[in-house]
Design an enzyme around this catalytic site. Structure first.
Site, PDB file in Angstrom:
ATOM      1  N   SER A  81       6.680 -14.969  17.862  1.00  0.00           N
ATOM      2  CA  SER A  81       6.496 -15.233  16.443  1.00  0.00           C
ATOM      3  C   SER A  81       6.185 -16.607  16.010  1.00  0.00           C
ATOM      4  CB  SER A  81       7.469 -14.416  15.599  1.00  0.00           C
ATOM      5  OG  SER A  81       8.626 -14.988  16.074  1.00  0.00           O
ATOM      6  N   GLU A 134       1.730 -19.659  21.811  1.00  0.00           N
ATOM      7  CA  GLU A 134       0.814 -18.576  21.306  1.00  0.00           C
ATOM      8  C   GLU A 134       1.549 -17.789  20.206  1.00  0.00           C
ATOM      9  OE1 GLU A 134      -0.865 -15.466  20.832  1.00  0.00           O
ATOM     10  OE2 GLU A 134      -0.885 -15.029  22.992  1.00  0.00           O
ATOM     11  N   LEU A 135       1.197 -18.008  19.147  1.00  0.00           N
ATOM     12  CA  LEU A 135       1.896 -17.448  18.265  1.00  0.00           C
ATOM     13  C   LEU A 135       1.268 -16.292  17.264  1.00  0.00           C
ATOM     14  CD1 LEU A 135       3.504 -20.730  16.823  1.00  0.00           C
ATOM     15  CD2 LEU A 135       4.319 -19.384  18.620  1.00  0.00           C
ATOM     16  N   ALA A 180      11.254 -10.612  27.032  1.00  0.00           N
ATOM     17  CA  ALA A 180      11.939 -10.050  25.823  1.00  0.00           C
ATOM     18  C   ALA A 180      12.898  -9.229  26.244  1.00  0.00           C
ATOM     19  CB  ALA A 180      10.912  -9.463  25.346  1.00  0.00           C
ATOM     20  N   ASN A 235       5.388  -7.164  23.749  1.00  0.00           N
ATOM     21  CA  ASN A 235       4.075  -6.454  23.479  1.00  0.00           C
ATOM     22  C   ASN A 235       2.939  -6.198  24.855  1.00  0.00           C
ATOM     23  OD1 ASN A 235       3.354  -8.976  23.089  1.00  0.00           O
ATOM     24  ND2 ASN A 235       1.890  -8.460  21.539  1.00  0.00           N
ATOM     25  N   GLU A 256       0.638 -10.662   9.458  1.00  0.00           N
ATOM     26  CA  GLU A 256       0.462 -10.033  10.648  1.00  0.00           C
ATOM     27  C   GLU A 256       0.882  -8.487  10.444  1.00  0.00           C
ATOM     28  OE1 GLU A 256       1.826 -11.558  14.111  1.00  0.00           O
ATOM     29  OE2 GLU A 256      -0.010 -10.834  15.219  1.00  0.00           O
TER      30      GLU A 256
HETATM   31  P1  ADP Z   1       8.589 -10.798  18.478  1.00  0.00           P
HETATM   32  O1  ADP Z   1       8.552 -10.683  16.590  1.00  0.00           O
HETATM   33  O2  ADP Z   1       7.227 -10.389  18.875  1.00  0.00           O
HETATM   34  O3  ADP Z   1       9.756 -10.026  18.983  1.00  0.00           O
HETATM   35  P2  ADP Z   1       9.975 -12.997  18.741  1.00  0.00           P
HETATM   36  O4  ADP Z   1       9.312 -14.478  18.463  1.00  0.00           O
HETATM   37  O5  ADP Z   1      11.253 -12.794  17.870  1.00  0.00           O
HETATM   38  O6  ADP Z   1       8.580 -12.306  18.822  1.00  0.00           O
HETATM   39  O7  ADP Z   1      10.179 -13.061  20.373  1.00  0.00           O
HETATM   40  C1  ADP Z   1       9.497 -13.454  21.418  1.00  0.00           C
HETATM   41  C2  ADP Z   1      10.497 -14.145  22.259  1.00  0.00           C
HETATM   42  O8  ADP Z   1      11.260 -15.047  21.805  1.00  0.00           O
HETATM   43  C3  ADP Z   1      11.573 -12.753  23.001  1.00  0.00           C
HETATM   44  O9  ADP Z   1      11.521 -13.159  24.537  1.00  0.00           O
HETATM   45  C4  ADP Z   1      12.723 -13.103  22.272  1.00  0.00           C
HETATM   46  O10 ADP Z   1      13.735 -12.915  22.824  1.00  0.00           O
HETATM   47  C5  ADP Z   1      12.622 -14.750  22.270  1.00  0.00           C
HETATM   48  N1  ADP Z   1      13.332 -15.325  21.115  1.00  0.00           N
HETATM   49  C6  ADP Z   1      13.814 -14.931  19.857  1.00  0.00           C
HETATM   50  N2  ADP Z   1      14.391 -15.740  19.115  1.00  0.00           N
HETATM   51  C7  ADP Z   1      14.650 -16.990  19.905  1.00  0.00           C
HETATM   52  C8  ADP Z   1      15.457 -18.091  19.806  1.00  0.00           C
HETATM   53  N3  ADP Z   1      15.852 -18.453  18.779  1.00  0.00           N
HETATM   54  N4  ADP Z   1      15.317 -18.976  20.873  1.00  0.00           N
HETATM   55  C9  ADP Z   1      14.537 -18.440  22.206  1.00  0.00           C
HETATM   56  N5  ADP Z   1      14.111 -17.623  22.294  1.00  0.00           N
HETATM   57  C10 ADP Z   1      14.081 -16.627  21.106  1.00  0.00           C
END
Ligand code: ADP
Length: 482
Positions: A234, A255-256, A182, A157, A386
């Protein structure tokens, strides 16, 4: 707006000062969320390549921590200046891969750069002490040292700002950094790394790796060499990463997700509150962790506020971020549209009424019309969860104490917004809201100079401000005896 322009994208990862492809040439595609069109691809690095990056960051750390603070800050300043000089190009890349309107993307690049500027102040590292309790003078010293190799896992984002607010304090403190952006938005991160390289930041100090999130996450969290993880994303992924960091006892900043209440009290300036709600709710199409979630409006002004908000929301122009005057871009992907639809259906089934919007804009890509719904309440998923989309549920309240009790049940605790003119009421909300940040009579609170972060399920640690650099420093006590 960008028509006819060729916008070069770096389709390689950046490891130890080199631009690399995957050892087996596998790649991940990146799409434009406004059109669904293919933009380019980035390498899917192998486990060996990720491990190689960790080793390189370790080697670089023992050299980088020796670089005098003023020189580290000078290099950060050079990086800041290059970003500002190239802000239009960076904003175009950001809009292409993330979807936000170009003006917002430009704002994000400036905001991202402001973290580098902030953390390039050497005085932020004046943190040592000489304690007066020893038997001889100067016998008890306290030093701050860099934590070591750090990793950052960042969301889509804010593809620029979520990176600089981690990388800048880490580098200023003398740490080295491995960033995993991401998968939806790697090109902004890679463009920032290119400028860091041009600025002269030494080899291995900043690395950007791309590929499978779980594979990279597993290597970074399990490595004893990585001493700290800073994650924005997340709550579910944050808590998994925290568990995965437990065996190696890493420092963590998380930061979640948020669920920011936006509260409009009976004596609020209604027009100002409407403008604040527009800023806090609809920025980035509702996809920021500090976005207002539900809007709680005092019964006595509820109808007036609702009517004015709806009138204002109906003026918000949707479109591709590269089109003129657009203020609402697409959502990041189809899953985000489905989530918004699920939350709306749940609200309507429990008695909410759609005042405007409520449906997709166009069937192609990921569009959702800015929406206001009335009669929302605490039983609805859109109030409990959210939303992360352009939907504003209005909840009527009559009793401040009851409202605060209900809000305390929520798991998230990142931000809150309150519109009120009553000092006593402001003081009560300031104390009683269980969040990391509260904005009174404003819908915008972020700034590089202030501590950003949350409590409860919104995570731990702070980014920005003086606190932001402490996350990358370790305390060492020295006893000198003769
Ligand atoms: P959003 O819902 O905002 O996409 P995520 O928490 O899924 O939030 O993703 C935030 C970041 O965490 C991204 O860079 C994503 O690739 C990474 N991510 C998601 N799942 C994992 C995981 N199991 N291990 C490490 N990084 C992850």
């Amino acid at each position: 707006m960008f028509e006819g322009e060729v916008i070069a994208l770096r389709e390689q990862a950046f490891v130890n000062g080199e631009w690399i492809t995957a050892s087996d040439d596998s790649v991940q595609s990146v799409l434009n969320p406004a059109t669904g069109a293919y933009l380019g691809s980035v390498p899917q690095l192998s486990v060996r390549q990720v491990d190689g990056c960790i080793r390189a960051a370790e080697t670089a750390f023992y050299q980088w921590r020796e670089v005098p603070v003023r020189e580290r800050c000078r290099l950060l300043t050079a990086w800041y200046e290059l970003i500002m000089a190239e802000r239009e190009r960076l904003a175009r890349i950001l809009t292409l891969e993330q979807g936000k309107p170009f003006a917002e993307a430009l704002g994000e690049i400036t905001y991202a750069a402001s973290y580098i500027q902030w953390f390039s102040q050497p005085t932020l590292l004046d943190t040592g002490a000489t304690l007066p309790y020893g038997e001889t003078p100067l016998s008890m010293l306290v030093l701050s040292e860099p934590v070591g190799v750090c990793a950052a896992i960042t969301p889509w984002n804010f593809p620029a700002a979520m990176i600089t607010r981690k990388v800048a304090p880490a580098l200023a403190a003398g740490c080295t950094m491995i960033v995993k952006p991401a998968p939806d938005t790697p090109f902004t991160a890679l463009a920032l790394a290119e400028l860091a390289q041009q600025a002269g930041i030494p080899v291995g100090v900043l690395n950007v790796i791309t590929g499978d999130a779980q594979v990279i996450g597993q290597r970074l969290t399990s490595s004893p060499t990585v001493r700290k993880l800073s994650f924005t994303g997340s709550t579910a992924v944050g808590s998994t990463l925290m568990a995965n960091c437990a065996p190696t006892l890493k420092r963590l900043s998380l930061e979640l997700g948020g669920n920011a209440p936006f509260i409009v009290c009976d004596d609020a300036d209604i027009d100002a509150a409407v403008e604040g709600a527009i800023a806090a709710k609809f920025r980035n199409a509702g996809q920021t962790c500090v976005c207002a979630n539900a809007i709680y409006v005092d019964d006595s002004i509820y109808d007036v506020f609702a009517a004015r908000l709806v009138a204002r929301v109906q003026q918000l122009k949707l479109g591709r971020g590269d089109e003129a005057d657009v203020v609402i871009g697409p959502l990041i992907n189809r899953a985000a549209v489905h989530k918004v639809e699920r939350l709306l259906a749940d609200a309507v089934s429990k008695g909410a009424r759609v005042l405007c919007g409520g449906q997709r804009w166009r069937e192609d890509a990921n569009w959702f019309v800015p929406t206001v719904i009335a009669n929302a309440n605490f039983e609805m998923a859109c109030v409990k969860e959210e939303i992360f989309g352009p939907v504003a549920p209005l909840v009527r309240f009559t009793d401040e104490t009851y409202l605060l009790q209900q809000l305390r049940q929520q798991h998230a605790g990142l931000a809150a917004y309150v519109y009120s003119q009553d000092l006593k009421q402001i003081q009560r909300f300031a104390r009683d809201l269980e969040v990391g940040m509260v904005g009174f009579n404003t819908g915008l609170i972020s700034d590089a100079a202030v501590p950003f972060g949350g409590v409860k399920a919104s995570g731990m640690g702070r980014e920005g401000g003086r606190q932001g650099i402490e996350e990358y420093l370790e305390t060492k006590y020295i006893k000198l005896s003769n």
